[in-house]
Design a protein around this motif. Sequence first.
Motif, PDB file in Angstrom:
ATOM      1  N   VAL A   1       0.873  -1.163   0.000  1.00  0.00           N
ATOM      2  CA  VAL A   1       0.000   0.000   0.000  1.00  0.00           C
ATOM      3  C   VAL A   1       0.916   1.220   0.000  1.00  0.00           C
ATOM      4  O   VAL A   1       1.629   1.472   0.959  1.00  0.00           O
TER       5      VAL A   1
ATOM      6  N   ASP B   1      -6.569  -2.989  -5.233  1.00  0.00           N
ATOM      7  CA  ASP B   1      -6.774  -3.186  -3.804  1.00  0.00           C
ATOM      8  C   ASP B   1      -5.403  -3.167  -3.153  1.00  0.00           C
ATOM      9  O   ASP B   1      -4.383  -3.049  -3.848  1.00  0.00           O
ATOM     10  N   CYS B   2      -5.333  -3.279  -1.836  1.00  0.00           N
ATOM     11  CA  CYS B   2      -4.044  -3.177  -1.171  1.00  0.00           C
ATOM     12  C   CYS B   2      -3.897  -4.227  -0.087  1.00  0.00           C
ATOM     13  O   CYS B   2      -4.851  -4.919   0.280  1.00  0.00           O
TER      14      CYS B   2
ATOM     15  N   ASN C   1      -6.393  -4.181   3.056  1.00  0.00           N
ATOM     16  CA  ASN C   1      -7.730  -4.706   2.779  1.00  0.00           C
ATOM     17  C   ASN C   1      -7.698  -6.222   2.595  1.00  0.00           C
ATOM     18  O   ASN C   1      -8.586  -6.944   3.081  1.00  0.00           O
TER      19      ASN C   1
ATOM     20  N   CYS D   1      -5.125   2.918  -0.624  1.00  0.00           N
ATOM     21  CA  CYS D   1      -5.785   1.614  -0.759  1.00  0.00           C
ATOM     22  C   CYS D   1      -7.020   1.686  -1.655  1.00  0.00           C
ATOM     23  O   CYS D   1      -7.966   0.914  -1.484  1.00  0.00           O
TER      24      CYS D   1
END
Length: 241
Positions: free
Chosen positions: A40, A70-71, A74, A53
């Motif tokens: 991220v 996404d990161c 998450n 994110c």
Amino acid sequence: MDTLLASDRDPLTAPDFASRATWADKFRSAHRETAAWHFVDIEIDNPDLKSACFDFPALHGEAAHGPAQDCVVNKIDEFAAELKSPATVATERLLALKFLIHFIADVHQPLHVADHHDRGGNCILLNSTPTQASNLHAYWDVDVVAQLGRTPAEIADKLDARLTAAQSKSWAQGTAAIWAMESFDIGRRDAYALPSLPSCDSGGSVSLSADYAARAQEDAAILLLKGAVRIAAVLNEALGN
């Protein structure tokens, strides 16, 4: 956990825990849609976890087939929930386990979290280091850890010997977001404590001082311990141990 891993027939790595810890990197080579899940990029001059994110995209369906944007924060939350849920199908539960043990480690590498428009240090070339890492990210990924001991077993023994019960209890708490911000703070304070800050656009290289290397080794030791404690905590909670 061992039973779950032993049931896996995926040939990318051996089925033991240590080997599966690198599975997600090997899987990424053929599944580029998972590449952004490993980090991220929180900019050190304007930190914003939510923006880094992708505004924490909602999951629709299984986490292993989630959006590419996404990161790591998450994905840790999503895979931990899947691993814990009895409703998760066996194939997805196994993927959740393999991704988790890698991603919790990833979030404890400062340059998987902190960034300065340089792809987490990948664009900062190094003039020279004791182990000749080519860039700053590689130095923190591999070289600084290798300097802690001659073998993984030796490093693990040294780190385990310094872990206290109080630390273990304290470090097992928190969330993936909190852990990420801890790593970010170390990244901003120490990983980017450089004579200059080249970016991917500007290019450039730096030299690492002996003081820098000493701080990096101590940071790496603490972060490895925290990562190990937190992997154990997440797996114990999810698998009921």
